[in-house]
Motif scaffolding. Structure first.
Motif, PDB file in Angstrom:
ATOM      1  N   SER A 189     -20.120 -38.987  14.694  1.00  0.00           N
ATOM      2  CA  SER A 189     -19.747 -38.480  13.380  1.00  0.00           C
ATOM      3  C   SER A 189     -20.891 -38.732  12.399  1.00  0.00           C
ATOM      4  N   GLY A 190     -21.931 -39.445  12.855  1.00  0.00           N
ATOM      5  CA  GLY A 190     -23.136 -39.597  12.028  1.00  0.00           C
ATOM      6  C   GLY A 190     -23.308 -40.990  11.468  1.00  0.00           C
ATOM      7  N   VAL A 191     -23.801 -41.901  12.308  1.00  0.00           N
ATOM      8  CA  VAL A 191     -24.073 -43.265  11.832  1.00  0.00           C
ATOM      9  C   VAL A 191     -25.602 -43.395  11.753  1.00  0.00           C
ATOM     10  N   PRO A 192     -26.169 -43.239  10.528  1.00  0.00           N
ATOM     11  CA  PRO A 192     -27.624 -43.107  10.412  1.00  0.00           C
ATOM     12  C   PRO A 192     -28.422 -44.213  11.107  1.00  0.00           C
ATOM     13  N   LYS A 193     -28.010 -45.459  10.912  1.00  0.00           N
ATOM     14  CA  LYS A 193     -28.767 -46.587  11.483  1.00  0.00           C
ATOM     15  C   LYS A 193     -28.857 -46.464  13.009  1.00  0.00           C
ATOM     16  N   PHE A 225     -15.693 -42.007   5.637  1.00  0.00           N
ATOM     17  CA  PHE A 225     -16.845 -42.916   5.830  1.00  0.00           C
ATOM     18  C   PHE A 225     -18.139 -42.275   5.329  1.00  0.00           C
ATOM     19  N   ASN A 226     -18.101 -40.955   5.029  1.00  0.00           N
ATOM     20  CA  ASN A 226     -19.277 -40.278   4.482  1.00  0.00           C
ATOM     21  C   ASN A 226     -19.687 -40.898   3.131  1.00  0.00           C
ATOM     22  N   ALA A 227     -18.736 -41.557   2.478  1.00  0.00           N
ATOM     23  CA  ALA A 227     -19.075 -42.224   1.214  1.00  0.00           C
ATOM     24  C   ALA A 227     -20.069 -43.359   1.485  1.00  0.00           C
ATOM     25  N   THR A 228     -19.934 -43.994   2.649  1.00  0.00           N
ATOM     26  CA  THR A 228     -20.859 -45.096   3.008  1.00  0.00           C
ATOM     27  C   THR A 228     -22.141 -44.555   3.619  1.00  0.00           C
ATOM     28  N   PHE A 229     -22.000 -43.493   4.428  1.00  0.00           N
ATOM     29  CA  PHE A 229     -23.172 -42.896   5.090  1.00  0.00           C
ATOM     30  C   PHE A 229     -23.362 -41.470   4.581  1.00  0.00           C
ATOM     31  N   PRO A 230     -23.847 -41.293   3.359  1.00  0.00           N
ATOM     32  CA  PRO A 230     -23.911 -39.932   2.799  1.00  0.00           C
ATOM     33  C   PRO A 230     -24.890 -39.020   3.542  1.00  0.00           C
ATOM     34  N   LEU A 231     -24.790 -37.742   3.259  1.00  0.00           N
ATOM     35  CA  LEU A 231     -25.562 -36.732   3.997  1.00  0.00           C
ATOM     36  C   LEU A 231     -27.067 -36.943   3.896  1.00  0.00           C
ATOM     37  N   ASP A 233     -28.701 -39.760   3.876  1.00  0.00           N
ATOM     38  CA  ASP A 233     -29.071 -40.767   4.897  1.00  0.00           C
ATOM     39  C   ASP A 233     -28.987 -40.158   6.287  1.00  0.00           C
ATOM     40  N   LEU A 234     -27.946 -39.354   6.500  1.00  0.00           N
ATOM     41  CA  LEU A 234     -27.780 -38.729   7.814  1.00  0.00           C
ATOM     42  C   LEU A 234     -28.953 -37.788   8.097  1.00  0.00           C
ATOM     43  N   ARG A 235     -29.315 -36.995   7.091  1.00  0.00           N
ATOM     44  CA  ARG A 235     -30.411 -36.042   7.286  1.00  0.00           C
ATOM     45  C   ARG A 235     -31.722 -36.779   7.589  1.00  0.00           C
ATOM     46  N   GLN A 239     -33.887 -36.417  10.894  1.00  0.00           N
ATOM     47  CA  GLN A 239     -35.300 -36.016  10.810  1.00  0.00           C
ATOM     48  C   GLN A 239     -36.125 -36.948  11.701  1.00  0.00           C
ATOM     49  N   HIS A 240     -35.815 -38.225  11.608  1.00  0.00           N
ATOM     50  CA  HIS A 240     -36.514 -39.225  12.417  1.00  0.00           C
ATOM     51  C   HIS A 240     -36.247 -38.958  13.909  1.00  0.00           C
ATOM     52  N   TRP A 241     -34.988 -38.654  14.229  1.00  0.00           N
ATOM     53  CA  TRP A 241     -34.618 -38.336  15.620  1.00  0.00           C
ATOM     54  C   TRP A 241     -35.474 -37.175  16.138  1.00  0.00           C
ATOM     55  N   TYR A 242     -35.574 -36.143  15.310  1.00  0.00           N
ATOM     56  CA  TYR A 242     -36.333 -34.969  15.757  1.00  0.00           C
ATOM     57  C   TYR A 242     -37.819 -35.297  15.916  1.00  0.00           C
ATOM     58  N   GLN A 243     -38.356 -36.056  14.953  1.00  0.00           N
ATOM     59  CA  GLN A 243     -39.780 -36.420  15.055  1.00  0.00           C
ATOM     60  C   GLN A 243     -40.056 -37.194  16.345  1.00  0.00           C
ATOM     61  N   MET A 244     -39.148 -38.079  16.697  1.00  0.00           N
ATOM     62  CA  MET A 244     -39.372 -38.945  17.866  1.00  0.00           C
ATOM     63  C   MET A 244     -39.083 -38.241  19.187  1.00  0.00           C
ATOM     64  N   THR A 245     -38.060 -37.368  19.209  1.00  0.00           N
ATOM     65  CA  THR A 245     -37.628 -36.815  20.510  1.00  0.00           C
ATOM     66  C   THR A 245     -37.989 -35.338  20.691  1.00  0.00           C
ATOM     67  N   LYS A 246     -38.219 -34.664  19.591  1.00  0.00           N
ATOM     68  CA  LYS A 246     -38.451 -33.208  19.610  1.00  0.00           C
ATOM     69  C   LYS A 246     -37.275 -32.448  20.238  1.00  0.00           C
ATOM     70  N   ASN A 247     -36.122 -33.075  20.240  1.00  0.00           N
ATOM     71  CA  ASN A 247     -34.925 -32.419  20.778  1.00  0.00           C
ATOM     72  C   ASN A 247     -34.149 -31.712  19.671  1.00  0.00           C
ATOM     73  N   ARG A 248     -33.720 -30.528  19.983  1.00  0.00           N
ATOM     74  CA  ARG A 248     -32.905 -29.764  19.038  1.00  0.00           C
ATOM     75  C   ARG A 248     -31.625 -30.535  18.706  1.00  0.00           C
ATOM     76  N   ILE A 249     -31.126 -30.363  17.498  1.00  0.00           N
ATOM     77  CA  ILE A 249     -29.898 -31.075  17.101  1.00  0.00           C
ATOM     78  C   ILE A 249     -28.717 -30.105  17.141  1.00  0.00           C
ATOM     79  N   THR A 250     -27.637 -30.562  17.754  1.00  0.00           N
ATOM     80  CA  THR A 250     -26.429 -29.735  17.788  1.00  0.00           C
ATOM     81  C   THR A 250     -25.441 -30.264  16.751  1.00  0.00           C
ATOM     82  N   TYR A 251     -24.883 -29.359  15.977  1.00  0.00           N
ATOM     83  CA  TYR A 251     -23.844 -29.745  15.021  1.00  0.00           C
ATOM     84  C   TYR A 251     -22.510 -29.182  15.491  1.00  0.00           C
TER      85      TYR A 251
END
Ligand code: SF4
Length: 336
Positions: A189-193, A225-231, A233-235, A239-251
């Motif tokens: 559901s999107g836990v940035p850390k 919980f989006n109040a704690t982990f707002p968009l 932070d998720l974005r 972005q970091h995930w994509y930079q490191m893995t170059k894998n497309r993100i599925t939503y």
């Protein structure tokens, strides 16, 4: 226990280390439920095992089959708690949807699991055994092995990250099921850390994010919980995930009537998807008892599809499976 720990156990007992390899193989490759089954282990070895250990195996308490072929398992854990796992067959593949926690600590308002409080995390073997049970069912009922795994059952997998990772290690290991990590999707559901951690560890499996809205206000109203982990932070984490893995993100994205079935919501989604190659799965919603959420009209879903495609974003519309047995997305809440 790891293979090394099992080997050490036999050495400490005055036996030979290779017995540890045998036991490890019985547990992970042959899914033994008792030490008595381990016929190539000496009688004395089996006695020692009985004396020191228990095998906390899972049991499929109830299996329900949907008219569309989907199978839902109510899986009883060694302490009596129950989780659901689902086999989803299509013409070309069989997918296992597995649980990572008993209940969930998050509180998505559209989800049946959220109504159960989180009771505990699943252990790596309990996650692994759900996959084995579905692999067996796939071979039995569809004459082919399991081809894909999604962590989209009960629980937030990134809130049980270490155990999920250990389970995936065994699923992909030649000493386990030997599946390719490319066939495994962890849906969060999107836990940035934790997304950053996965990126830093260069994990090989795929990532899917249950987004459902790219507008903070709306997302917080349906996923508090989006109040704690707002968009934002998720974005940044993605972005970091994509930079490191170059894998497309599925939503993963559900369009609900009166919540996100408008142009402003689609435009926000397009904007959110811009920073990395993305794919959007528009998922059909499955009503839950006393739920106030309703699937949006076909026109609204078509508007999403067309707008996303026009902006170069891959989009698929996912028909729901297993609705008649409450096995579809958001419906898992162990009813037995
Ligand atoms: S949708 Fe997933 S994260 Fe949200 S409450 Fe349900 S199981 Fe938990």
């Amino acid at each position: 226990m790891t293979k090394e720990q099992l080997r050490q156990f036999f050495v400490d007992q005055g036996g030979q280390a290779f017995r540890g390899n045998q036991v490890h193989e019985w547990l992970w490759q042959r899914s033994a439920h008792s030490f008595g089954e381990m016929t190539n282990v000496s009688k004395e070895g089996r006695r020692l095992l009985e004396e020191h250990f228990v095998i906390n195996h899972i049991r499929v308490d109830q299996m329900q089959r949907s008219s569309d072929g989907t199978i839902k398992n109510a899986v009883r854990l060694h302490d009596g708690l129950v989780v659901d796992s689902v086999l989803i067959p299509t013409e070309t593949r069989t997918t296992a949807c597995v649980s990572s926690q008993v209940g969930c600590s998050l509180d998505c308002r559209f989800c049946a699991t959220a109504r159960m409080k989180r009771m505990r995390n699943l252990n790596p073997d309990e996650i692994y055994d759900q996959v084995v049970a579905i692999d067996n069912e796939s071979r039995l009922y569809f004459d082919r092995p399991l081809s894909n795994i999604v962590f989209m059952g009960m629980g937030e997998p990134l809130m049980n990250y270490n155990n999920v990772l250990k389970a995936i290690d065994m699923i992909t290991s030649p000493e386990g099921l030997g599946m390719s990590p490319k066939r495994i999707t962890v849906s969060t559901s999107g836990v940035p850390k934790m997304i950053r951690k996965m990126a830093d560890e260069q994990v090989k499996f795929k990532l899917a994010v249950s987004l459902h809205s790219a507008i903070d206000e709306v997302r917080t109203s349906i996923m508090p919980f989006n109040a704690t982990f707002p968009l934002k932070d998720l974005r940044e984490a993605l972005q970091h995930w994509y930079q490191m893995t170059k894998n497309r993100i599925t939503y993963e994205y559900v369009v609900w009537e009166g919540i996100n079935d408008n142009l402003e919501a689609v435009e926000a989604l397009v904007k959110f998807c811009r920073f990395a190659p993305s794919k959007v799965n528009l998922i059909e919603y499955n009503p839950i008892e006393e739920g106030e959420f309703r699937q949006a009209s076909t026109q609204a879903v078509a508007m999403y599809q067309q707008t996303l495609e026009r902006n170069g974003i891959t989009v698929t519309v996912r028909r729901s499976r297993g609705k008649d047995i409450d096995a579809a997305c958001g419906q898992l809440a162990n009813k037995i």
